[in-house]
Design a protein around this motif. Structure first.
Motif, PDB file in Angstrom:
ATOM      1  N   LEU A 183       0.835  -1.212   0.000  1.00 28.26           N
ATOM      2  CA  LEU A 183       0.000   0.000   0.000  1.00 28.26           C
ATOM      3  C   LEU A 183       0.869   1.261   0.000  1.00 28.26           C
ATOM      4  N   LYS A 184       2.117   1.138   0.451  1.00 26.33           N
ATOM      5  CA  LYS A 184       3.004   2.311   0.467  1.00 26.33           C
ATOM      6  C   LYS A 184       3.513   2.640  -0.932  1.00 26.33           C
ATOM      7  N   THR A 185       3.961   1.604  -1.666  1.00 26.68           N
ATOM      8  CA  THR A 185       4.600   1.860  -2.970  1.00 26.68           C
ATOM      9  C   THR A 185       3.669   1.611  -4.151  1.00 26.68           C
ATOM     10  N   GLY A 186       2.635   0.824  -3.945  1.00 31.99           N
ATOM     11  CA  GLY A 186       1.746   0.456  -5.053  1.00 31.99           C
ATOM     12  C   GLY A 186       2.319  -0.645  -5.924  1.00 31.99           C
ATOM     13  N   ILE A 200     -10.812   2.438  11.048  1.00 30.36           N
ATOM     14  CA  ILE A 200     -10.349   1.040  11.198  1.00 30.36           C
ATOM     15  C   ILE A 200      -9.128   0.924  12.110  1.00 30.36           C
ATOM     16  N   GLN A 201      -8.649   2.080  12.601  1.00 33.61           N
ATOM     17  CA  GLN A 201      -7.555   2.156  13.585  1.00 33.61           C
ATOM     18  C   GLN A 201      -6.169   1.751  13.082  1.00 33.61           C
ATOM     19  N   ARG A 202      -6.055   0.575  12.475  1.00 28.72           N
ATOM     20  CA  ARG A 202      -4.751   0.133  11.974  1.00 28.72           C
ATOM     21  C   ARG A 202      -4.896  -0.295  10.525  1.00 28.72           C
ATOM     22  N   ILE A 203      -3.787  -0.222   9.784  1.00 25.96           N
ATOM     23  CA  ILE A 203      -3.822  -0.690   8.391  1.00 25.96           C
ATOM     24  C   ILE A 203      -2.616  -1.577   8.108  1.00 25.96           C
ATOM     25  N   TRP A 238      -9.928   4.158   1.132  1.00 26.20           N
ATOM     26  CA  TRP A 238      -9.247   3.064   0.432  1.00 26.20           C
ATOM     27  C   TRP A 238      -8.721   3.477  -0.938  1.00 26.20           C
ATOM     28  N   THR A 239      -9.236   4.579  -1.478  1.00 22.43           N
ATOM     29  CA  THR A 239      -8.695   5.040  -2.767  1.00 22.43           C
ATOM     30  C   THR A 239      -7.689   6.182  -2.560  1.00 22.43           C
ATOM     31  N   SER A 240      -7.384   6.475  -1.283  1.00 17.66           N
ATOM     32  CA  SER A 240      -6.463   7.576  -0.957  1.00 17.66           C
ATOM     33  C   SER A 240      -5.012   7.092  -0.895  1.00 17.66           C
ATOM     34  N   ASP A 241      -4.114   8.044  -0.694  1.00 21.69           N
ATOM     35  CA  ASP A 241      -2.678   7.737  -0.592  1.00 21.69           C
ATOM     36  C   ASP A 241      -2.338   6.787   0.549  1.00 21.69           C
ATOM     37  N   LYS A 242      -3.183   6.718   1.564  1.00 22.37           N
ATOM     38  CA  LYS A 242      -2.909   5.842   2.713  1.00 22.37           C
ATOM     39  C   LYS A 242      -3.200   4.381   2.385  1.00 22.37           C
ATOM     40  N   ALA A 243      -3.946   4.142   1.287  1.00 17.46           N
ATOM     41  CA  ALA A 243      -4.324   2.762   0.964  1.00 17.46           C
ATOM     42  C   ALA A 243      -3.961   2.440  -0.492  1.00 17.46           C
ATOM     43  N   PHE A 244      -4.964   2.308  -1.377  1.00 19.55           N
ATOM     44  CA  PHE A 244      -4.650   1.890  -2.746  1.00 19.55           C
ATOM     45  C   PHE A 244      -4.235   3.039  -3.661  1.00 19.55           C
ATOM     46  N   GLY A 245      -4.153   4.275  -3.138  1.00 20.71           N
ATOM     47  CA  GLY A 245      -3.798   5.425  -3.975  1.00 20.71           C
ATOM     48  C   GLY A 245      -2.543   5.216  -4.809  1.00 20.71           C
TER      49      GLY A 245
END
Ligand code: FMN
Length: 249
Positions: free
Chosen positions: A76-79, A114-117, A230-237
């Motif tokens: 999720l960090k690098t994609g 969700i507190q943690r990812i 989930w579509t943001s930079d913190k997830a699947f962005g």
């Protein structure tokens, strides 16, 4: 004739013995049924991935899944795709509480509640007859009014157009927030585009807006925040940014 059958010791012995037998039977059944429960859970996940990808009312779920869906894991960090973690055995809940494989979201970051990812997440692809990716399926989860709602968001290969959304597990009230599972409501998402707002009342023809559920604004807000997160930079962005540059096909 007198018997000793009604003595306190014997009664207690029978009670304890019966409890012991029952405990053994229940434990045995629980252990024996666990693999079956896990298999049913996996099949339900696969059925929902197929449904959101457009394979409806499938009978032989695992066969159709294996024929039509490719499962991968992305960072999720690098994609980027991660090769040493298997999507099939990825357990989000277990991974989420493993400090080495997840991290705590700050209050500002945690839009989905969700507190943690996890550092990585599975993604799923459906392909067309030429073997090109036609649908990208992202697992999503976020807090509604009463608890976490679990679902899938399906996007076209452009990484922007929404194909479908579904929720397979939640604690929202039937008839109110529970309408997130109503096909009439989820159909409103088809063809809309990211970023998306779930609005109170009617979205009109706006491609970035979906009608909220009436009488369930709090659940609707939860869905809005979940998709945003989930579509943001913190997830699947980062992954979606690569997809939009043509990384898949
Ligand atoms: C028993 C009960 C259950 C409710 N369940 C939900 C729910 O699942 N989701 C939700 O958004 N609102 C639920 N509500 C309503 C919310 O409290 C709130 O009134 C509503 O979300 C506001 O939406 P509206 O502005 O569209 O009317 C429930 C209310 C009650 C009394």
């Amino acid at each position: 004739m007198s018997t000793n059958n009604e003595s306190m010791g014997k009664t207690l012995g029978v009670v304890v013995g019966l409890c012991l037998v029952c405990a053994i039977v229940v434990s045995f059944a629980s252990v024996q049924l666990r693999p079956m429960q896990q298999a049913n859970k996996n099949e339900d996940i696969q059925r929902n991935i197929l449904a959101v990808a457009g394979f409806d009312k499938v009978k032989n779920v695992s066969e159709i899944f294996n024929q039509n869906i490719e499962s991968r894991v992305v960072s999720l960090k690098t994609g980027e795709f991660v090769e040493d973690v298997k999507a099939e055995s990825f357990d989000f809940e277990a991974t989420k509480f493993d400090a080495k494989r997840s991290y705590k979201l700050s209050k500002e970051e945690d839009k989905a509640g969700i507190q943690r990812i996890t550092n990585n997440s599975p993604v799923y692809f459906a392909k067309d007859d030429q073997g090109k990716v036609s649908t990208i399926i992202l697992p999503i989860q976020g807090y509604g009014l009463w608890g976490v709602m679990y679902g899938f968001l399906a996007l076209e290969a452009d990484g922007e157009t929404i194909k479908s959304i579904n929720f397979y597990k939640h604690s929202e009230t039937p008839g109110l927030g529970g309408e997130i599972q109503n096909p009439k409501w989820t159909a409103l998402w088809d063809g809309k585009a990211l970023p998306i707002d779930v609005v109170k009342g009617s979205a009109g023809g706006n491609e970035h807006k979906v009608d909220g559920l009436s009488g369930a604004t709090l659940t609707s807000n939860g869905v809005d925040h979940t998709v945003d997160f989930w579509t943001s930079d913190k997830a699947f962005g980062p992954f979606l940014a690569k997809v939009r540059k043509g990384a898949l096909n």
